[in-house]
Design a protein around this motif. Structure first.
Motif, PDB file in Angstrom:
ATOM      1  N   ALA A 109     -38.571 -53.606   2.193  1.00 38.93           N
ATOM      2  CA  ALA A 109     -37.325 -53.180   2.827  1.00 38.93           C
ATOM      3  C   ALA A 109     -36.220 -53.251   1.770  1.00 38.93           C
ATOM      4  CB  ALA A 109     -36.993 -54.084   4.016  1.00 38.93           C
ATOM      5  N   PRO A 110     -35.242 -52.327   1.829  1.00 36.36           N
ATOM      6  CA  PRO A 110     -35.075 -51.262   2.811  1.00 36.36           C
ATOM      7  C   PRO A 110     -36.083 -50.124   2.611  1.00 36.36           C
ATOM      8  CG  PRO A 110     -33.437 -51.013   1.093  1.00 36.36           C
ATOM      9  CD  PRO A 110     -34.172 -52.295   0.799  1.00 36.36           C
ATOM     10  N   LEU A 111     -35.968 -49.108   3.454  1.00 33.42           N
ATOM     11  CA  LEU A 111     -36.891 -47.976   3.402  1.00 33.42           C
ATOM     12  C   LEU A 111     -36.860 -47.320   2.030  1.00 33.42           C
ATOM     13  CD1 LEU A 111     -38.840 -46.183   4.962  1.00 33.42           C
ATOM     14  CD2 LEU A 111     -36.894 -44.800   5.709  1.00 33.42           C
ATOM     15  N   TYR A 112     -35.687 -47.144   1.476  1.00 29.00           N
ATOM     16  CA  TYR A 112     -35.524 -46.652   0.113  1.00 29.00           C
ATOM     17  C   TYR A 112     -34.157 -47.075  -0.396  1.00 29.00           C
ATOM     18  CZ  TYR A 112     -32.997 -42.859   2.524  1.00 29.00           C
ATOM     19  OH  TYR A 112     -32.133 -42.152   3.319  1.00 29.00           O
ATOM     20  N   THR A 134     -39.787 -45.194  -5.001  1.00 25.90           N
ATOM     21  CA  THR A 134     -40.360 -44.954  -3.673  1.00 25.90           C
ATOM     22  C   THR A 134     -41.863 -44.747  -3.821  1.00 25.90           C
ATOM     23  OG1 THR A 134     -39.845 -42.585  -3.893  1.00 25.90           O
ATOM     24  CG2 THR A 134     -38.271 -43.943  -2.664  1.00 25.90           C
ATOM     25  N   PRO A 135     -42.625 -44.868  -2.734  1.00 25.60           N
ATOM     26  CA  PRO A 135     -44.076 -44.651  -2.819  1.00 25.60           C
ATOM     27  C   PRO A 135     -44.398 -43.190  -3.133  1.00 25.60           C
ATOM     28  CG  PRO A 135     -43.448 -45.804  -0.788  1.00 25.60           C
ATOM     29  CD  PRO A 135     -42.189 -45.281  -1.392  1.00 25.60           C
ATOM     30  N   SER A 136     -45.675 -42.905  -3.305  1.00 26.97           N
ATOM     31  CA  SER A 136     -46.114 -41.521  -3.519  1.00 26.97           C
ATOM     32  C   SER A 136     -45.750 -40.683  -2.300  1.00 26.97           C
ATOM     33  CB  SER A 136     -47.620 -41.479  -3.756  1.00 26.97           C
ATOM     34  OG  SER A 136     -48.318 -41.912  -2.597  1.00 26.97           O
ATOM     35  N   TRP A 137     -45.678 -39.365  -2.484  1.00 24.26           N
ATOM     36  CA  TRP A 137     -45.210 -38.509  -1.385  1.00 24.26           C
ATOM     37  C   TRP A 137     -46.091 -38.616  -0.135  1.00 24.26           C
ATOM     38  CZ3 TRP A 137     -46.599 -34.539   1.821  1.00 24.26           C
ATOM     39  CH2 TRP A 137     -45.557 -33.964   2.547  1.00 24.26           C
ATOM     40  N   PRO A 138     -47.437 -38.603  -0.247  1.00 22.37           N
ATOM     41  CA  PRO A 138     -48.239 -38.755   0.977  1.00 22.37           C
ATOM     42  C   PRO A 138     -47.909 -40.037   1.751  1.00 22.37           C
ATOM     43  CG  PRO A 138     -49.622 -37.995  -0.815  1.00 22.37           C
ATOM     44  CD  PRO A 138     -48.297 -38.355  -1.420  1.00 22.37           C
ATOM     45  N   ARG A 139     -47.636 -41.109   1.025  1.00 22.39           N
ATOM     46  CA  ARG A 139     -47.286 -42.364   1.696  1.00 22.39           C
ATOM     47  C   ARG A 139     -45.902 -42.280   2.327  1.00 22.39           C
ATOM     48  NH1 ARG A 139     -49.885 -46.321  -2.975  1.00 22.39           N
ATOM     49  NH2 ARG A 139     -52.018 -46.284  -2.128  1.00 22.39           N
ATOM     50  N   LYS A 140     -44.989 -41.605   1.653  1.00 19.62           N
ATOM     51  CA  LYS A 140     -43.668 -41.391   2.267  1.00 19.62           C
ATOM     52  C   LYS A 140     -43.796 -40.558   3.540  1.00 19.62           C
ATOM     53  CE  LYS A 140     -41.392 -39.717  -1.321  1.00 19.62           C
ATOM     54  NZ  LYS A 140     -40.242 -39.230  -2.102  1.00 19.62           N
ATOM     55  N   ALA A 141     -44.706 -39.582   3.520  1.00 18.14           N
ATOM     56  CA  ALA A 141     -44.917 -38.752   4.713  1.00 18.14           C
ATOM     57  C   ALA A 141     -45.430 -39.605   5.874  1.00 18.14           C
ATOM     58  CB  ALA A 141     -45.905 -37.636   4.396  1.00 18.14           C
ATOM     59  N   PHE A 190     -34.654 -50.096   8.092  1.00 19.33           N
ATOM     60  CA  PHE A 190     -36.095 -49.889   8.216  1.00 19.33           C
ATOM     61  C   PHE A 190     -36.820 -50.355   6.953  1.00 19.33           C
ATOM     62  CE2 PHE A 190     -33.818 -46.679  10.624  1.00 19.33           C
ATOM     63  CZ  PHE A 190     -34.353 -46.842  11.898  1.00 19.33           C
ATOM     64  N   GLY A 191     -38.098 -50.611   7.111  1.00 16.85           N
ATOM     65  CA  GLY A 191     -38.948 -50.967   5.992  1.00 16.85           C
ATOM     66  C   GLY A 191     -40.360 -50.503   6.295  1.00 16.85           C
ATOM     67  N   TYR A 192     -41.332 -50.995   5.532  1.00 13.29           N
ATOM     68  CA  TYR A 192     -42.710 -50.592   5.786  1.00 13.29           C
ATOM     69  C   TYR A 192     -43.670 -51.666   5.308  1.00 13.29           C
ATOM     70  CZ  TYR A 192     -42.318 -48.994   0.911  1.00 13.29           C
ATOM     71  OH  TYR A 192     -42.093 -48.926  -0.440  1.00 13.29           O
TER      72      TYR A 192
END
Length: 429
Positions: free
Chosen positions: A234-237, A262-269, A300-302
């Motif tokens: 966290a945060p999300l970005y 940020t993570p790779s695009w598939p992970r962001k998706a 938000f976070g992940y």
């Protein structure tokens, strides 16, 4: 003649050098003093801010004092006040009246949240202002039966989320949480803790969405202090910069910098699909609708599996309570009809009162928060369509029945587009 001038020249040169040295010395001393002054001022401001924001010791002492007197009880009380197995670690507070700490409870890592001032029952506006009185935990009163307490909870929840057919089920959920020791009975001290907690939007949402994956699990509570599972990322970005640097960085560059780590695009998706699912959960859910009034990356976070989690749900408020407050609020312009960062209604100039319907739905706010996040590094074969759908989503207005159908269509299209692009990759799992 020339010989007579030479001694004079040699005499003046040291004087010139001494004057220059003295000037440089003074300049050095001045800037050294300035640096010390500015540094001391920054340290003082940071320390003052820290001591104001981080009052965990006060919070713990207040809660444990009530617990030892038998006023409150809960699943975390013994660990916090007697065994010392629940302790407060790093201070994460952003406001003095909402103490937030990382911490541990035995082998569990968690986030500990404590209210330093009394939270008003339904006044959303006052919730943003410091309160002088601490929670008294005087409800329910001594002699209140369990049935009477159920009626109190039912009435309160009805005011919060509206007259829903599912209200009895929500009352059952709250009473299940209130029974901290799981002995099938609710003591007066447990009831007082539960009553204080259901005044809080964030705690209420945690109960409402406890069977969903997008809110951190509730680990325990004591009075109005409660512990939830820690969200690893966290945060999300976004990246945190010293405030002095923030002043000099252009807004466009700052937005780009937020996407660097940020993570790779598939992970962001996958994370983004989680936010879209959260929008579905809080809109016309089992226990009524909730409005997302601060949809920013900080909230938000992940997880390690790249599942979205809500980090700060204080500004996700029941729609019924929001409308009740707005209905009574006086206004001169639309700017008077705002709650949080994102919940805006219009001002009815004939009545000088705020209207009750928000101008932007939850989905439009979520898409606004995801736009840069998803488009940064998006694959070329999906970027154009993704950008088109995101802008259509951001443009959504109102909450009429026809618009709700459009919301559902756009939401489903976005989720389908993202899932199709990542379903075959290992990053989607």
């Amino acid at each position: 003649m020339a010989r007579g001038l030479l001694p004079w020249i040699w005499l003046r040169k040291p004087i010139y050098i001494q004057a220059r040295f003295s000037y440089l010395h003074m300049k050095y001393l001045f800037f050294s003093w300035l640096a010390v002054f500015v540094g001391s001022w920054v340290v003082y401001v940071e320390y003052s801010s820290y001591t104001e924001l981080c009052r965990g010791r006060e919070c713990k002492n207040a809660i444990c004092d009530k617990y030892r007197k038998g006023v409150i009880d809960g699943s975390a009380c013994s660990s916090l006040c007697q065994k010392d197995t629940l302790y407060l670690g790093k201070c994460l507070s952003a406001k003095p009246n909402n103490q937030v700490y990382s911490g541990s409870w035995g082998d569990l890592e968690g986030i500990i949240k404590c209210q330093m001032e009394e939270v008003p029952h339904y006044d959303l506006v006052a919730e943003m202002e410091p309160r002088k009185e601490t929670a008294s935990f005087d409800k329910p009163t001594k002699g209140t039966s369990v049935e009477k307490f159920k009626e109190m909870v039912l009435s309160h929840l009805k005011t919060k989320v509206g007259d829903q057919a599912s209200l009895p089920d929500l009352v059952t959920l709250v009473l299940g949480v209130a029974d901290a020791n799981k002995d099938g009975q609710i003591s007066l001290s447990e009831a007082r803790s539960a009553w204080a907690l259901i005044q809080l939007n964030e705690f209420l949402l945690a109960v409402v969405l406890q069977d969903r994956e997008h809110t951190p699990k509730l680990l325990g509570f004591c009075g109005d202090l409660y512990v939830v599972e820690k969200v690893p990322y966290a945060p999300l970005y976004g990246i945190s910069l010293p405030w002095l640097l923030e002043l000099w960085i252009p807004a466009g560059l700052r937005r780009s910098m937020d996407q660097w780590v940020t993570p790779s695009w598939p992970r962001k998706a996958k994370i983004s699909i989680g936010l879209l699912e959260l929008v579905e959960d809080v809109f016309h859910g089992t226990y009524g609708s909730f409005l997302m009034c601060d949809v920013s990356a900080a909230g938000f976070g992940y997880t390690e599996r790249h599942d979205l989690k809500v980090v700060d749900a204080r500004r996700i408020v029941p729609e019924a309570a929001f409308q009740e407050v707005m209905r009574e609020r006086r206004c001169e312009t639309d700017a008077d009809c705002v709650y949080g960062a994102d919940c805006l209604t219009s001002c009815d100039l004939t009545k000088r009162r705020c209207t009750t319907e928000v101008t932007r739905p939850n989905l439009a706010k979520a898409c606004g928060a995801l736009k840069d996040y998803l488009l940064w590094g998006a694959p070329s074969d999906v970027r154009e369509e993704l950008e088109k759908q995101l802008y259509a989503c951001i443009a959504l207005k109102g909450a009429t029945e026809q618009m709700e159908m459009e919301h559902s269509l756009i939401l489903n299209n976005l989720k389908t587009l993202l899932w199709k692009r990542i379903s075959h990759t290992k990053d989607s799992k």
